[in-house]
Design an enzyme around this catalytic site. Structure first.
Site, short mmCIF file in Angstrom:
data_model
loop_
_atom_site.label_atom_id
_atom_site.label_comp_id
_atom_site.label_asym_id
_atom_site.label_seq_id
_atom_site.Cartn_x
_atom_site.Cartn_y
_atom_site.Cartn_z
CB CYS A 280 -1.01 -0.01 1.14
SG CYS A 280 -0.49 -0.79 2.66
NE ARG A 309 3.54 -8.79 5.92
CZ ARG A 309 2.21 -8.68 5.95
NH1 ARG A 309 1.52 -9.43 6.80
NH2 ARG A 309 1.59 -7.84 5.15
CD GLN A 327 0.14 -8.51 0.82
OE1 GLN A 327 0.45 -7.45 0.28
NE2 GLN A 327 -0.13 -8.59 2.11
CG ASP A 329 -2.20 -5.56 -1.70
OD1 ASP A 329 -3.36 -5.53 -1.25
OD2 ASP A 329 -1.23 -5.09 -1.11
CG HIS A 331 -3.87 -0.48 -2.19
ND1 HIS A 331 -2.85 -1.29 -2.65
CD2 HIS A 331 -3.99 -0.74 -0.86
CE1 HIS A 331 -2.35 -1.98 -1.65
NE2 HIS A 331 -3.02 -1.67 -0.55
CE LYS A 414 -8.78 -6.92 9.69
NZ LYS A 414 -7.85 -8.01 9.41
CG HIS A 460 -5.78 -0.98 2.33
ND1 HIS A 460 -4.41 -0.86 2.30
CD2 HIS A 460 -6.24 0.17 2.91
CE1 HIS A 460 -4.05 0.30 2.84
NE2 HIS A 460 -5.14 0.94 3.22
#
Length: 587
Positions: A280, A309, A327, A329, A331, A414, A460
């Site tokens: 993000c 991570r 991910q 992902d 946005h 969320k 997100h």
């Protein structure tokens, strides 16, 4: 004597009491044993021990018999309270060093509670417990032995942990043990190896899966499915690097909250970078790269990319918990009055994606915990505004939800979508997060219709969450028997003899030109052996061909479940499988 069902005791209390009986039994077997911790957990209990030798599976039978003997004595559980100093002294005399350490960590002057089981066993414990051991039902069993670091810290000594399960009745225990056997057979780590989907290498490192051609096909099919759904809703692909200056994560707030979980990189010039743990903040910089008008919004960016991570070694588990996370992902940068339409559009994508897998989704509205504001970015006022707007969207759609107090992301509330797999286990899968905070920290702006600078809202949205974790869920959900559209190999041609290989190859090439993933087993093996091997590989269709089929231009299809179909022409089979792929049929 017939064992009682639970009376005036919760199942958690019974499980906790069993952990004490377990420790009692281990001390009888190993008087020099040092006790760690022994709580009740979901479905059972465990206890950690520092023992003079390594336990073997046969030890569980001996300990079980000792536990049954203790329970049969109808011993009472009695609570005593003493001061912290006296507790440390008493435990010191018993050479229970780990318990002394726990006591010394408590505030001075604290009253410490102990529980005695009969006259011989004493343990530091808050309780509660059953009154007597005879109140423990029969539905329990010791299951496994594992290693566990003291206090979960890899710098501490490795202890030996004994797990047990416990239920109200023997029937519930038997049902759960059957569930465990089924879960073991479906374990994605086992099936991933058997089906040649992914591997791990000691040289590469733990938590870093390597995907084979078949596994990569599985990932690609899932990702393409998500992309096609997103493309229809106006998303655009973007691409970002895998590292960034720490400054970006300082401004986004991630550095202060997650610095310990980041892989850090220092350049030759002494600059500090980080491997991206999420996408993000990078995407915000694409939005911020030029002035945006309200007419340009919403901006919808999506990307399937790895993030990294620094998970602790003891927390890694197959694909479920890894250090490199792919991910899917996305946005959205939008105006406040576009929130509803954008959230509902992503919600539609989620429903369309999960429908072919047979998952029943249910919803959790994950909010922040006002008592722990230090965990979050922003002010209580901003959080209330975000949560109210997200709740209004849910109420407009008219869907039931559970309240998830404390389950919010650090930057916003969320919608978490939960699914139960074929074994009844619940997983969090997709998520939609509403973020009013990151646009403030990174100073994002757009020009309103009144020619004023305004803050956009970020949404997100991850459909699979991570391909690794979702793949582990999917492998176990289907037990490796993927639907035809998702199977890395959809068709295996099986020539009965060498003389039929050329015919099978010609037919296979026809299927492959139409995008059907087909292979041929031309090994010098019997037809039955080839069929068995294809079934073991969970291949949906096996097309057998001999003289008759080669002369007529047909194949004899068999499904992996053993069902034989009528003999079909190649074109008829192509029509059959193409329809199954298009409809994403499950059988």
């Amino acid at each position: 004597m017939n064992k009682p069902t639970l009376i005036n005791h919760t199942l958690e209390t019974v499980r906790h009491s069993l952990s004490h009986v377990l420790a009692f039994a281990v001390l009888e077997m190993f008087p020099e044993a040092k006790l760690g911790m022994g709580p009740a957990i979901e479905n059972g209990f465990y206890y950690d021990f520092d023992l003079p030798r390594t336990l073997i599976p046969e030890d569980l039978e001996i300990i079980t018999e000792k536990m049954k003997a203790i329970i049969a004595q109808d011993l009472s559980f009695q609570r005593d309270e003493i001061t912290r100093d006296k507790a440390a002294e008493a435990l010191g005399k018993l050479n229970q060093d780990y318990k002394v350490e726990l006591v010394n960590e408590l505030p001075e002057g604290e009253q410490i509670s102990f529980y005695r089981t009969g006259d011989k066993f004493l343990d530091l414990c808050r309780g509660p417990h059953v009154n007597k051991t005879s109140e423990i039902p029969d539905g329990w069993k010791l299951t496994t032995i594992a290693g566990a670091y003291w206090k979960g810290d890899s710098e501490n000594k490795m202890l030996q942990r004994i797990y047990g399960v416990a239920f109200e009745t023997q029937k519930e225990l038997e049902d759960y043990l059957h569930f465990l056997e089924e879960a073991k057979a479906r374990d994605h780590r086992k099936l991933g190896k058997e089906l040649d989907l992914f591997v791990f290498s000691e040289l590469v490192g733990p938590g870093l899966p390597l995907w084979t051609p078949k596994g990569t096909m599985l990932r690609t099919l899932l990702d393409d499915f998500v992309w096609n759904l997103r493309k229809a809703k106006g998303f655009q692909k973007v691409t970002i690097p895998h590292i960034t200056k720490k400054d970006l994560y300082i401004k986004s707030g991630h550095w202060s909250k997650f610095a310990e979980e980041l892989f850090k990189v220092s350049t030759r010039e002494g600059h500090e970078f980080a491997m991206k743990p999420m996408n993000c903040p990078h995407h915000t910089q694409i939005f911020a790269s030029r002035q945006r008008s309200y007419r340009d919004l919403p901006q919808r960016y999506c990307e399937t990319t790895m993030v990294y991570r620094d998970e602790q070694s003891g927390e890694l588990s197959g694909l479920s918990r890894v250090r490199c996370i792919t991910q899917d992902d996305a946005h959205i940068f939008c105006t406040p009055d576009q929130i509803e339409q954008e959230v509902l559009a992503v919600w539609d994508i989620i429903n369309d994606f999960y429908s072919p897998f047979g998952f029943n989704l249910h919803l959790r509205l994950s909010r922040h915990d006002p008592a722990e504001m230090e965990k979050y970015l922003g002010t209580p006022e901003i959080w209330k505004k975000a949560e109210d707007q997200l709740k209004a969207v849910v109420e407009k759609r008219g869907v039931d939800y559970v309240d998830g107090l404390g389950e919010a992301a650090m930057y916003g509330p969320k919608l978490d979508f939960l699914a139960k797999d074929s074994l009844g286990r619940e997983w969090q899968v997709a998520t939609i997060q509403l973020d009013f905070n990151m646009p403030v920290g990174l100073d994002l702006q757009y020009i309103s219709a009144e020619s004023k600078e305004e803050r956009p809202v970020m949404i997100h949205c991850a459909i699979m969450g991570s391909i690794e974790r979702f793949s582990s869920v999917l492998i176990e959900h289907f037990a490796g028997k993927f639907p035809v559209w998702l199977s890395p190999v959809q068709v295996m041609f099986i020539p009965i003899a060498d003389s039929h290989v050329d015919y099978c190859k010609q037919a296979m090439e026809k299927l492959k030109t139409l995008g059907i993933r087909a292979e041929i087993d031309d090994r010098n093996e019997t037809m039955q052996a080839k069929i068995r091997d294809a079934q073991m590989q969970k291949t949906p269709y096996m097309l057998v061909a001999g003289n008759r089929e080669a002369e007529a231009g047909t194949v004899a299809p068999r499904r992996r479940d053993g069902k034989k179909l009528e003999v079909l022409t190649i074109d008829a089979f192509i029509e059959l499988i193409t329809k199954e792929v298009e409809t994403k049929e499950i059988w």
